[in-house]
Design a protein around this motif. Structure first.
Motif, short mmCIF file in Angstrom:
data_model
loop_
_atom_site.label_atom_id
_atom_site.label_comp_id
_atom_site.label_asym_id
_atom_site.label_seq_id
_atom_site.Cartn_x
_atom_site.Cartn_y
_atom_site.Cartn_z
N ILE A 42 1.43 -4.90 1.69
CA ILE A 42 0.22 -4.56 2.43
C ILE A 42 -0.99 -4.82 1.53
N PRO A 43 -2.19 -4.81 2.09
CA PRO A 43 -3.38 -5.03 1.26
C PRO A 43 -3.57 -3.93 0.22
N MET A 53 -4.96 -7.34 9.01
CA MET A 53 -5.50 -6.05 9.35
C MET A 53 -6.92 -5.99 8.81
N ALA A 54 -7.82 -5.54 9.65
CA ALA A 54 -9.20 -5.37 9.21
C ALA A 54 -9.33 -4.06 8.42
N ALA A 55 -10.45 -3.90 7.77
CA ALA A 55 -10.69 -2.71 6.95
C ALA A 55 -10.61 -1.44 7.80
N ASN A 56 -10.00 -0.41 7.24
CA ASN A 56 -9.95 0.94 7.81
C ASN A 56 -9.23 1.03 9.16
N GLU A 57 -8.34 0.13 9.44
CA GLU A 57 -7.54 0.19 10.66
C GLU A 57 -6.19 0.84 10.38
N THR A 58 -5.60 1.43 11.44
CA THR A 58 -4.24 1.97 11.38
C THR A 58 -3.38 1.14 12.30
N THR A 94 -9.19 -6.20 3.66
CA THR A 94 -8.47 -6.82 4.77
C THR A 94 -7.23 -7.53 4.23
N GLY A 95 -6.25 -7.74 5.09
CA GLY A 95 -5.04 -8.45 4.66
C GLY A 95 -3.93 -8.32 5.67
N ASN A 96 -2.73 -8.70 5.25
CA ASN A 96 -1.58 -8.78 6.15
C ASN A 96 -0.49 -7.77 5.81
N LEU A 97 0.26 -7.40 6.81
CA LEU A 97 1.54 -6.71 6.66
C LEU A 97 2.58 -7.82 6.61
N VAL A 100 0.93 1.64 8.88
CA VAL A 100 0.08 1.22 7.76
C VAL A 100 -1.32 1.75 8.04
N VAL A 101 -1.88 2.47 7.08
CA VAL A 101 -3.27 2.91 7.14
C VAL A 101 -4.01 2.06 6.12
#
Length: 115
Positions: free
Chosen positions: A29-30, A1-6, A86-89, A80-81
């Motif tokens: 999550i991150p 997931m990139a920064a600030n994504e839902t 950045t990181g993974n679920l 996930v918000v």
């Protein structure tokens, strides 16, 4: 997931365990992200038997579900918000109580996520 994504996600999984081992699971999550999820499932061969897990609102908090010798199927839905990192679920699972009986997440289980 990139920064600030839902991200919205659905996990569909089957499992076999036993009444001693049970199964526990969680999502990671991150750092800085928030998560909400809950689930419901049915025990195969036990008509009308429904089990659910608590509504979870923090990363790493586990839900425990009863194990049986018959397969059970669960659907998990969540959101996930993400924050600035950045990181993974990631889905993580294990036996809830250590025992010599195998606990298995079954083939064809899947995690699907969408922005």
């Amino acid at each position: 997931m990139a920064a600030n994504e839902t991200w919205y996600f659905t996990l569909s999984f089957g499992q076999i365990s036993n009444g001693t081992a049970d199964l526990k699971f969680t999502f990671t999550i991150p750092t800085g992200a928030s998560i909400q999820w809950g689930c419901a499932g049915t025990v195969v061969g036990t008509a009308g038997t429904l089990e659910d897990c608590p509504f979870v609102t923090s990363s790493g908090s586990t839900a425990a579900i009863s194990g049986t010798a018959s397969a059970t199927h669960f659907i998990v839905n969540g959101v996930v918000v993400n924050g600035a990192t950045t990181g993974n679920l990631q889905f993580q699972w294990a036996q809830n109580t250590a025992t010599v009986v195998d606990t298995k997440v079954l083939t064809n289980s899947y995690l699907e996520a969408h922005k």
